[in-house]
Design an enzyme around this catalytic site. Sequence first.
Site, PDB file in Angstrom:
ATOM      1  N   ASP A  41      -1.859   2.587  14.811  1.00 48.29           N
ATOM      2  CA  ASP A  41      -1.716   2.746  13.358  1.00 48.29           C
ATOM      3  C   ASP A  41      -2.262   1.553  12.586  1.00 48.29           C
ATOM      4  O   ASP A  41      -1.748   0.441  12.708  1.00 48.29           O
ATOM      5  CB  ASP A  41      -0.218   2.932  13.050  1.00 48.29           C
ATOM      6  CG  ASP A  41       0.067   3.210  11.582  1.00 48.29           C
ATOM      7  OD1 ASP A  41      -0.875   3.509  10.828  1.00 48.29           O
ATOM      8  OD2 ASP A  41       1.261   3.121  11.201  1.00 48.29           O
TER       9      ASP A  41
ATOM     10  N   ASP B  26       4.900   7.233   6.127  1.00 46.80           N
ATOM     11  CA  ASP B  26       5.258   5.809   6.080  1.00 46.80           C
ATOM     12  C   ASP B  26       6.435   5.613   5.134  1.00 46.80           C
ATOM     13  O   ASP B  26       6.373   5.999   3.972  1.00 46.80           O
ATOM     14  CB  ASP B  26       4.056   4.988   5.587  1.00 46.80           C
ATOM     15  CG  ASP B  26       2.979   4.857   6.642  1.00 46.80           C
ATOM     16  OD1 ASP B  26       3.296   4.404   7.752  1.00 46.80           O
ATOM     17  OD2 ASP B  26       1.819   5.222   6.361  1.00 46.80           O
TER      18      ASP B  26
HETATM   19  C1  DX5 Z   1       0.648   0.399   7.423  1.00 50.42           C
HETATM   20  C2  DX5 Z   1       1.029   1.841   7.645  1.00 50.42           C
HETATM   21  C3  DX5 Z   1      -0.119   2.687   8.078  1.00 50.42           C
HETATM   22  C4  DX5 Z   1      -1.192   2.811   7.033  1.00 50.42           C
HETATM   23  C5  DX5 Z   1      -2.452   3.320   7.632  1.00 50.42           C
HETATM   24  O1  DX5 Z   1       1.774  -0.350   7.184  1.00 50.42           O
HETATM   25  O2  DX5 Z   1       2.006   1.923   8.633  1.00 50.42           O
HETATM   26  O3  DX5 Z   1       0.341   3.978   8.470  1.00 50.42           O
HETATM   27  O4  DX5 Z   1      -0.847   3.657   6.000  1.00 50.42           O
HETATM   28  O5  DX5 Z   1      -3.390   3.268   6.624  1.00 50.42           O
HETATM   29  P1  DX5 Z   1      -4.884   2.815   6.858  1.00 50.42           P
HETATM   30  O6  DX5 Z   1      -5.486   3.842   7.764  1.00 50.42           O
HETATM   31  O7  DX5 Z   1      -5.441   2.816   5.494  1.00 50.42           O
HETATM   32  O8  DX5 Z   1      -4.843   1.454   7.492  1.00 50.42           O
HETATM   33 ZN    ZN Z   2       2.355   3.876   9.524  1.00 50.99          ZN
END
Ligand code: DX5
Ligand code: ZN
Length: 208
Positions: A171, A31
């Site tokens: 995601d 990310d």
């Molecule tokens: C949110 C990110 C995701 C996030 C997923 O903006 O793009 O990739 O890190 O994390 P979890 O699984 O904790 O929602």
């Molecule tokens: Zn992400």
Amino acid sequence: MKVSGSFLSSKNIPQDLEKLNDTDIDYIHVDVMDGKFVKNKTMPFSEMRHISEYTSKRLDVHLMVKEPSKYIPMYAELNCEYITFHIESVEDIKKNIDMVKSYSIKCGIAISPDTKISTLIPYLPDIDLILVMSVVPGKGGQSFIEETTNRINEIRDLINEYNLDIVINVDGGINDDTKDKCFGADILTAGSYIVKSSNFQEKISSLR
Ligand code: DX5
Ligand code: ZN
């Protein structure tokens, strides 16, 4: 089902990357936030580039940035399977798709929960992946938005209608409960569900 692991919520990134490397996870989800497209900001590329010292897994890069063209050439140096940027970013989408592909890396487009699915249509012939955001982009640990199930269906129908070979990655807020709401997806990206647990492999297996 393939699984991509996000380390956004990691307290100890090198350690968690090494732990993820010892599992059968398919990709490491990277990310990238610029503090403009979303409020938060992730570490600069000069630090991010070191992730490949801790993992040999292929990377699934998620650019949550206003100007993807500033980031694509840097991330293209890493071991990327996919580079994905947002359809809501400010730049010429087609130009950025071509830029990703010029590095022989597969290109993804991410779509936020409030954006109409139909905005994807002009780009479908040129992309390899759609990253369906099941939370508002910007931070880990949020709850899965239920409407995502319908959006995945709608996207799957479009892909079939145009007879295209595009992978659906979902995601945000993924766990062993919400995974059942992602029927039609090919990849699930999970962050906190995996990295906040004491057994990474068990959590990854529960998503397959
Ligand atoms: C949110 C990110 C995701 C996030 C997923 O903006 O793009 O990739 O890190 O994390 P979890 O699984 O904790 O929602
Ligand atoms: Zn992400």
